[in-house]
Structure formats: C-alpha cells, structure tokens
Design a protein around this motif. Structure first.
Motif, PDB file in Angstrom:
ATOM      1  N   ASP A  32       0.889  -1.166  -0.152  1.00  0.00           N
ATOM      2  CA  ASP A  32       0.171  -0.040  -0.166  1.00  0.00           C
ATOM      3  C   ASP A  32       0.810   1.375   0.005  1.00  0.00           C
ATOM      4  N   ARG A  33       1.042   1.645  -1.132  1.00  0.00           N
ATOM      5  CA  ARG A  33       1.783   3.050  -1.150  1.00  0.00           C
ATOM      6  C   ARG A  33       1.298   4.232  -0.275  1.00  0.00           C
ATOM      7  N   GLY A  34       0.214   4.490  -0.121  1.00  0.00           N
ATOM      8  CA  GLY A  34      -0.474   5.120   0.873  1.00  0.00           C
ATOM      9  C   GLY A  34       0.103   5.230   2.233  1.00  0.00           C
ATOM     10  N   ASN A  35       0.399   4.004   2.777  1.00  0.00           N
ATOM     11  CA  ASN A  35       0.928   3.481   4.022  1.00  0.00           C
ATOM     12  C   ASN A  35       2.463   4.139   4.010  1.00  0.00           C
ATOM     13  N   TRP A  36       3.075   3.835   3.049  1.00  0.00           N
ATOM     14  CA  TRP A  36       4.417   4.414   3.033  1.00  0.00           C
ATOM     15  C   TRP A  36       4.542   6.041   3.077  1.00  0.00           C
ATOM     16  N   GLU A  37       3.534   6.570   2.290  1.00  0.00           N
ATOM     17  CA  GLU A  37       3.699   8.104   2.198  1.00  0.00           C
ATOM     18  C   GLU A  37       3.448   8.684   3.479  1.00  0.00           C
ATOM     19  N   ARG A  38       2.438   8.045   4.121  1.00  0.00           N
ATOM     20  CA  ARG A  38       1.785   8.568   5.455  1.00  0.00           C
ATOM     21  C   ARG A  38       3.247   8.546   6.618  1.00  0.00           C
ATOM     22  N   TRP A  39       3.793   7.199   6.477  1.00  0.00           N
ATOM     23  CA  TRP A  39       4.783   6.868   7.352  1.00  0.00           C
ATOM     24  C   TRP A  39       5.923   7.858   7.341  1.00  0.00           C
ATOM     25  N   LEU A  40       6.605   8.031   5.941  1.00  0.00           N
ATOM     26  CA  LEU A  40       7.605   8.741   5.810  1.00  0.00           C
ATOM     27  C   LEU A  40       7.323  10.189   5.870  1.00  0.00           C
ATOM     28  N   THR A  41       6.030  10.608   5.696  1.00  0.00           N
ATOM     29  CA  THR A  41       5.793  12.019   6.131  1.00  0.00           C
ATOM     30  C   THR A  41       5.786  12.383   7.440  1.00  0.00           C
TER      31      THR A  41
END
Length: 231
Positions: A92-101
């Motif tokens: 899930d790309r969204g999970n990664w984006e939220r975590w990195l943000t």
C-alpha cells in the motif's frame, strides 16, 4: 443496541483471557467497540494495552488510526501503528507516504533515511519505476543535507559526524555546483577539526571544481523538511 454491545464486549474479553498471545488484537477491537459507543474512557483503557507489532490485520490497524487520529496524547502509539502498516501491508503506497511524511515532519532524518533505503532495496509487493526510485533518492539526499546543516551548527563531536554524511551523498551529487558545496563543507569541517592534510586535499579539489564553473553558486540547493512525502 446496548445488549448486543455488552455481549460483544463479554466475548472479546473472554477471548482475550483464553488467548493472551492475541491480547493486542482483542484490545484493539474493544477500543474500537467502546469508541463506537462513545465510551471514550473505556476505549482509551484498551488503547493503552495495544502493541501494534502484535497485530497482523491491516484493516484493524487502519481502523485504529481513523478512530483515534485526534488523540494527541497517544501520538506515539499512532505513529507505531503507521510503521506497522508498512510491514503487514507493504504494497500500500499510501501507508508508506504517511509513514515517511510523519518521520520528515518530526525531523527524524536518520530514521527517514533508513526507511527510504528499505523502500529502495526492494519491497516485493510494491513495484517502483525508475522515476520513482530517482525521486526517493532525492529525498535521501535532501535528508542528508538537512542533517549536515544541523550538525554544522553543533559541537565538535557533531562536526565530525558531518564527514560520513558527505561520504554518503558524494555519489548523489546532481551537478558540479552540489559537488562544490560538498567539497567546501568538507574543507571547512576538516579545518575546524584540525585535520590539515585532509583539509589541504579538499581545498585542492575545491579549486579544481571552481575552475569548471562559470558562475559561483549563491547557495546550496538544500530543501527544507518535506511537509509531505509522495511518490
């Protein structure tokens, strides 16, 4: 209704007693159950018992994030849930984006670089094209630059930490101007640390790079902490 709510609560409590290994999962379900019934006090009691690393169901973790996203007193738990989602649902790309943000917003650049490298090393469930990989590499380089900027203002011990950061990003230099700034910073740090021989070598390299430039750059192209990391 209330009877159904009480029945579900009793069943989840019984399951938690019978299966202590899954206490976090049942606590999560109980926290959500009480939240749905507007029993915030009871919900928080169970929320505090949760270890996200013991939960394997992505939908349950996502539900916790949505239900308790405004609980500023439990931000560490919610951040740990975000991290866990990248493990149990790495595609899930969204999970990664939220975590990195979140890592970028907290200024945790060391951890941010670790997680970016985890992505770049390859996640089987998430395919990255060449342009995306290049973008992630830029995030890594920008993170190093932020760390370097902070350490340049720090103690002698922090100054010495600048050198390995420079070593790490030398291969990421995008142009001669960036190479110039890296060489100048290296010479500056080596001079401050009293490493005269290495400093002189850096100055020689600095002079070589300067001869290749027609315009001296006004400042390094270092971006501030990303408010949001997307790829």
């Amino acid at each position: 209704d209330r009877a159904q709510y009480q029945l579900v609560e009793q069943e989840l409590n019984s399951l938690a007693l019978e299966d202590p290994q899954s206490i976090s999962e049942y606590s999560a379900r109980l926290a959500l159950l009480h939240k749905q019934q507007n029993r915030e006090d009871r919900a928080i009691q169970f929320l505090q018992k949760i270890d996200p690393n013991q939960i394997r169901e992505p939908s349950l973790l996502s539900s916790l994030l949505i239900a308790f996203q405004n609980r500023t007193d439990h931000q560490e738990l919610l951040i740990n849930i975000l991290e866990r989602l990248t493990v149990v649902n790495p595609g899930d790309r969204g999970n990664w984006e939220r975590w990195l943000t979140v890592l970028a917003a907290r200024g945790d650049d060391e951890r941010l670089r670790v997680e970016l490298r985890r992505l770049l090393s390859g996640v089987k469930e998430l395919t990255l094209d060449e342009s995306t990989r290049n973008m992630l590499q830029l995030y890594v380089a920008d993170s190093y630059w932020r760390s370097i900027s902070q350490k340049l203002e720090g103690s002698r011990g922090q100054l010495s930490e600048v050198l390995p950061h420079l070593d790490a990003i030398e291969r990421m230099a995008r142009d001669d101007q960036q190479w110039l700034w890296m060489t100048w910073i290296r010479a500056h740090v080596l001079n401050k640390l009293g490493h005269t021989k290495a400093r002189d070598e850096a100055i020689t390299e600095l002079e070589r790079v300067l001869r290749t430039l027609t315009v001296f750059p006004a400042e390094s192209n270092v971006r501030a902490i990303e408010p949001r990391i997307v790829f």
